[in-house]
Design a protein around this motif. Sequence first.
Motif, PDB file in Angstrom:
ATOM      1  N   THR A 113       0.748  -1.221  -0.060  1.00  0.00           N
ATOM      2  CA  THR A 113      -0.033  -0.108   0.044  1.00  0.00           C
ATOM      3  C   THR A 113       0.765   1.186  -0.025  1.00  0.00           C
ATOM      4  N   GLU A 114       1.986   1.411   0.718  1.00  0.00           N
ATOM      5  CA  GLU A 114       2.682   2.520   0.813  1.00  0.00           C
ATOM      6  C   GLU A 114       3.793   2.778  -0.194  1.00  0.00           C
ATOM      7  N   ALA A 115       3.876   1.928  -1.156  1.00  0.00           N
ATOM      8  CA  ALA A 115       4.969   2.179  -2.101  1.00  0.00           C
ATOM      9  C   ALA A 115       4.348   1.776  -3.537  1.00  0.00           C
ATOM     10  N   PRO A 116       3.445   2.426  -4.140  1.00  0.00           N
ATOM     11  CA  PRO A 116       2.887   1.739  -5.473  1.00  0.00           C
ATOM     12  C   PRO A 116       4.122   1.881  -6.521  1.00  0.00           C
ATOM     13  N   ALA A 117       4.263   1.131  -7.538  1.00  0.00           N
ATOM     14  CA  ALA A 117       5.171   1.024  -8.507  1.00  0.00           C
ATOM     15  C   ALA A 117       4.761   2.318  -9.644  1.00  0.00           C
ATOM     16  N   VAL A 118       3.238   2.547  -9.652  1.00  0.00           N
ATOM     17  CA  VAL A 118       2.999   3.508 -10.728  1.00  0.00           C
ATOM     18  C   VAL A 118       1.795   4.323 -10.238  1.00  0.00           C
ATOM     19  N   VAL A 119       1.706   5.460 -10.447  1.00  0.00           N
ATOM     20  CA  VAL A 119       0.619   6.349  -9.830  1.00  0.00           C
ATOM     21  C   VAL A 119      -0.061   7.139 -11.146  1.00  0.00           C
ATOM     22  N   ALA A 120      -1.098   7.428 -11.036  1.00  0.00           N
ATOM     23  CA  ALA A 120      -1.934   8.262 -11.886  1.00  0.00           C
ATOM     24  C   ALA A 120      -2.288   9.779 -11.158  1.00  0.00           C
ATOM     25  N   ARG A 121      -2.179  10.647 -11.986  1.00  0.00           N
ATOM     26  CA  ARG A 121      -2.595  11.944 -11.500  1.00  0.00           C
ATOM     27  C   ARG A 121      -3.750  12.576 -12.121  1.00  0.00           C
ATOM     28  N   VAL A 122      -4.609  13.029 -11.551  1.00  0.00           N
ATOM     29  CA  VAL A 122      -5.910  13.433 -12.239  1.00  0.00           C
ATOM     30  C   VAL A 122      -6.725  14.456 -11.387  1.00  0.00           C
ATOM     31  N   LYS A 123      -7.303  15.226 -11.854  1.00  0.00           N
ATOM     32  CA  LYS A 123      -8.055  16.580 -11.066  1.00  0.00           C
ATOM     33  C   LYS A 123      -9.247  16.214 -10.696  1.00  0.00           C
ATOM     34  N   GLY A 124      -9.770  16.468  -9.594  1.00  0.00           N
ATOM     35  CA  GLY A 124     -11.146  16.423  -9.074  1.00  0.00           C
ATOM     36  C   GLY A 124     -11.691  17.323  -8.034  1.00  0.00           C
ATOM     37  N   ARG A 125     -12.947  17.237  -7.698  1.00  0.00           N
ATOM     38  CA  ARG A 125     -13.598  18.105  -6.488  1.00  0.00           C
ATOM     39  C   ARG A 125     -14.338  17.109  -5.762  1.00  0.00           C
ATOM     40  N   ARG A 126     -14.406  17.553  -4.437  1.00  0.00           N
ATOM     41  CA  ARG A 126     -15.149  16.881  -3.476  1.00  0.00           C
ATOM     42  C   ARG A 126     -16.888  16.974  -3.647  1.00  0.00           C
ATOM     43  N   LEU A 127     -17.444  15.911  -3.325  1.00  0.00           N
ATOM     44  CA  LEU A 127     -18.839  15.964  -3.488  1.00  0.00           C
ATOM     45  C   LEU A 127     -19.752  15.681  -2.356  1.00  0.00           C
ATOM     46  N   PRO A 128     -19.887  16.754  -1.357  1.00  0.00           N
ATOM     47  CA  PRO A 128     -20.246  16.591   0.005  1.00  0.00           C
ATOM     48  C   PRO A 128     -21.632  15.711   0.035  1.00  0.00           C
ATOM     49  N   GLY A 129     -22.520  15.695  -0.949  1.00  0.00           N
ATOM     50  CA  GLY A 129     -23.607  14.895  -0.862  1.00  0.00           C
ATOM     51  C   GLY A 129     -23.439  13.377  -1.082  1.00  0.00           C
ATOM     52  N   TRP A 130     -22.198  13.213  -1.746  1.00  0.00           N
ATOM     53  CA  TRP A 130     -21.981  11.551  -1.855  1.00  0.00           C
ATOM     54  C   TRP A 130     -21.500  11.027  -0.517  1.00  0.00           C
ATOM     55  N   THR A 131     -22.510  10.275   0.249  1.00  0.00           N
ATOM     56  CA  THR A 131     -22.203   9.892   1.531  1.00  0.00           C
ATOM     57  C   THR A 131     -22.384   8.448   1.794  1.00  0.00           C
ATOM     58  N   ILE A 132     -22.186   7.767   2.914  1.00  0.00           N
ATOM     59  CA  ILE A 132     -22.426   6.457   3.246  1.00  0.00           C
ATOM     60  C   ILE A 132     -23.733   5.982   3.501  1.00  0.00           C
ATOM     61  N   GLU A 133     -24.087   5.031   2.661  1.00  0.00           N
ATOM     62  CA  GLU A 133     -25.609   4.424   3.053  1.00  0.00           C
ATOM     63  C   GLU A 133     -25.286   2.911   3.135  1.00  0.00           C
ATOM     64  N   LYS A 134     -26.026   2.225   4.106  1.00  0.00           N
ATOM     65  CA  LYS A 134     -25.890   0.960   4.448  1.00  0.00           C
ATOM     66  C   LYS A 134     -24.524   0.513   4.583  1.00  0.00           C
ATOM     67  N   GLY A 135     -23.904   1.329   5.553  1.00  0.00           N
ATOM     68  CA  GLY A 135     -22.227   0.712   5.618  1.00  0.00           C
ATOM     69  C   GLY A 135     -21.437   0.877   4.443  1.00  0.00           C
ATOM     70  N   ALA A 136     -21.687   1.566   3.570  1.00  0.00           N
ATOM     71  CA  ALA A 136     -20.957   1.575   2.325  1.00  0.00           C
ATOM     72  C   ALA A 136     -21.026   2.863   1.462  1.00  0.00           C
ATOM     73  N   ALA A 137     -20.139   3.311   0.582  1.00  0.00           N
ATOM     74  CA  ALA A 137     -20.148   4.406  -0.294  1.00  0.00           C
ATOM     75  C   ALA A 137     -21.544   4.210  -1.053  1.00  0.00           C
ATOM     76  N   ALA A 138     -22.351   5.398  -0.985  1.00  0.00           N
ATOM     77  CA  ALA A 138     -23.773   5.341  -1.783  1.00  0.00           C
ATOM     78  C   ALA A 138     -23.261   5.149  -3.213  1.00  0.00           C
ATOM     79  N   ARG A 139     -24.284   4.628  -4.014  1.00  0.00           N
ATOM     80  CA  ARG A 139     -23.994   4.643  -5.343  1.00  0.00           C
ATOM     81  C   ARG A 139     -23.642   5.825  -5.951  1.00  0.00           C
ATOM     82  N   PRO A 140     -22.692   6.001  -7.050  1.00  0.00           N
ATOM     83  CA  PRO A 140     -21.902   6.898  -7.569  1.00  0.00           C
ATOM     84  C   PRO A 140     -23.035   8.088  -8.019  1.00  0.00           C
ATOM     85  N   PRO A 141     -22.914   9.321  -7.621  1.00  0.00           N
ATOM     86  CA  PRO A 141     -23.959  10.154  -8.101  1.00  0.00           C
ATOM     87  C   PRO A 141     -23.929  10.090  -9.945  1.00  0.00           C
TER      88      PRO A 141
END
Length: 672
Positions: A608-636
């Motif tokens: 986990t601490e030393a991946p051999a390759v990584v990807a860089r991408v831009k993004g923004r938080r979606l505060p309305g995307w939350t946990i439901e039934k003990g898991a991430a809700a379906r992607p908005p």
Amino acid sequence: MRRTPALLSIAILLPSLAAPAPAQTPKAAGAEGRTGTLPETAFRPLPLGAVRPAGWLREQLKIQAAGLGGHLDEFWPDIKDSAWIGGKSEGWERVPYWLDGIVPLAYLLDDPALRAKAKRFVDYILEHQHPDGWLGPIGDTAGHQPYDAWPLFPLLKALAQYQEATGDPRVVPAMRKCARRIEKAMDDRPLESWAKMRVADLAVPMIWLSARSGEAWPLDVARKAYAQGYDWRAHFEDFRFTGQAGVKYDLDNHGVNNGMGLKYAGVRYLLTGDPGDRSAIGTMLEKLDRYHGQPTGMFTCDEHLAGRNPSHGTELCTVVEALYSLELLAAITGDARLGDRLEKIAFNALPATFKKDMTAHQYDQQANQVLCTRDGDHIYTTNGPDSNLYGLEPHFGCCAANFHQGWPKLASSLWMRSADGGLAAIAYAPCVIETEVKGTPVRVEVRTDYPFRDDVEIRVTTTGAVNFPLRLRIPGWAKGAKVTSDVLAVGPGSAEVSPDRREIAAEPGRYLELNRTWAKTMKVSLRLPAGPRLYEGDNDSVAVERGPLVYSLSVGAEWRKVKDNPQFADWEVRPTSAWNYALEIDREHPGRSITFEERPIQASPFATEAPAVVARVKGRRLPGWTIEKGAAARPPASPARSEAPEEELTLVPYGCTDLRVTEFPTLGGPAR
């Protein structure tokens, strides 16, 4: 697997194979040493031990041996005190499952301690064969039915591997007697329950036994099993499970059975010669991809088929059985696309479902896995609240016994033999192949950091000049793939040859054939350029892919021990960083939005601490995307809008994560 109707899950998927591709299939290979008139297959697996892992792959097997894989027999009652060796614990499927993985693990690592463990169990089972031929317990204290044939299916597969590795003369006679007793049991009472759903797992060792014994009747045992078994080809041709199983949970919508069923028709082809059986895998995988597919190449099943929501789980047994199905089908069909799916599952879903030291595993993994706790409500179709904990036997113990086959059988299946004496690369990982071609010893060494790098170097060493074709699978995503060598003759699969005949442009999705006389040591260099791709996920979400790897946002993880076992422990994992992002990405031209950075490769590249390759991408938080039934809700739904500031996100290979988001909504610009 468990006996109760609440069932379990095992399953997999490949890229869509809507139809067979005869032009992409190399010459068929005769069933060398087999009796009767069995149809030819494209390739034949090499005996256990002919292909040995090297580099990072060998390191994964060593980690497995140092973790749960090499120690279950020391403390877990279902192995240590099993009725299979005269004890009082479970005497059904768990020891056969364990042997089906520990045998190849022991002999691929050439580990004396592991070999001794495997031998102890095999010795006891063979020495205590019943006078009527049955192997192992006839019923047990857990209430399993006497003369239930299902546990013998994985046992016979394990014994076949043991014989290949050791030459033990007891194995074939014992298997012959047992096969006759299974035949009688089928006459007395037709196959039912798990055995009825998994007949291909009996047919495989029966075909092997026919080859080793020189007798045709084991093939008739296989045919009788098929006559009594569930028809998985018909199941997928008239596929009824197009969403989450929600009304009736049964053996036909149970994940493990669907996963094992993937090889049903391909194996039956060896008994029937029906071309429809040979090509049926295309329809099977297309249906599972369409209705239950996940970016790792797997499908959801927790325990039962669960739709495309990336927060539903996929059982570890599913992953390893799926790999086994693909390994068999790659040999039978010769379709290069099966190797693409094999790699995708092996390099993503398999490593992700373990604690990185392999002292604990999950029952269910999730593509969007942001919380692993037992408290509260859970999203699973039928599984319990422990299902995504990391531990010894979270939810149910089948995976603890069965996961061992994943890495070893992949290693054994990396290269295979073709009928014309050639060798074929089914999948790529560092390994060494030692075999004979036309009576001449041949050694093939594969030096590579693939899938974390794009280059594969293959060194062929012979003790004398020998002519044979070397077939290299060119992945379907490898646009612009090139092979550099001093080859003198090029067969199907090459698009063009440079003037000096040393650089070959290889066509993706095929096997490239290098047909020449090999002498001393000769080198072939394979370049597989990997560009970014987008997987179309649930609710118009996307996942980032490059080569065989899927990339995820690794979520910070806090590990909390919830149970001490005699060895190792069970763990909950809770998030310590944000996970609910949408990606700023050009869906038509993902290369404009994603950059990749190579980093030093560690001995265990899935750390986990030393991946051999990584990807860089831009993004923004979606505060309305939350946990439901003990898991991430379906992607908005995409395009999503957010007023949160833009951030640069680092994505890592899926197999390097513990908590993660893999399927993301995409942005349509900031909210106004």
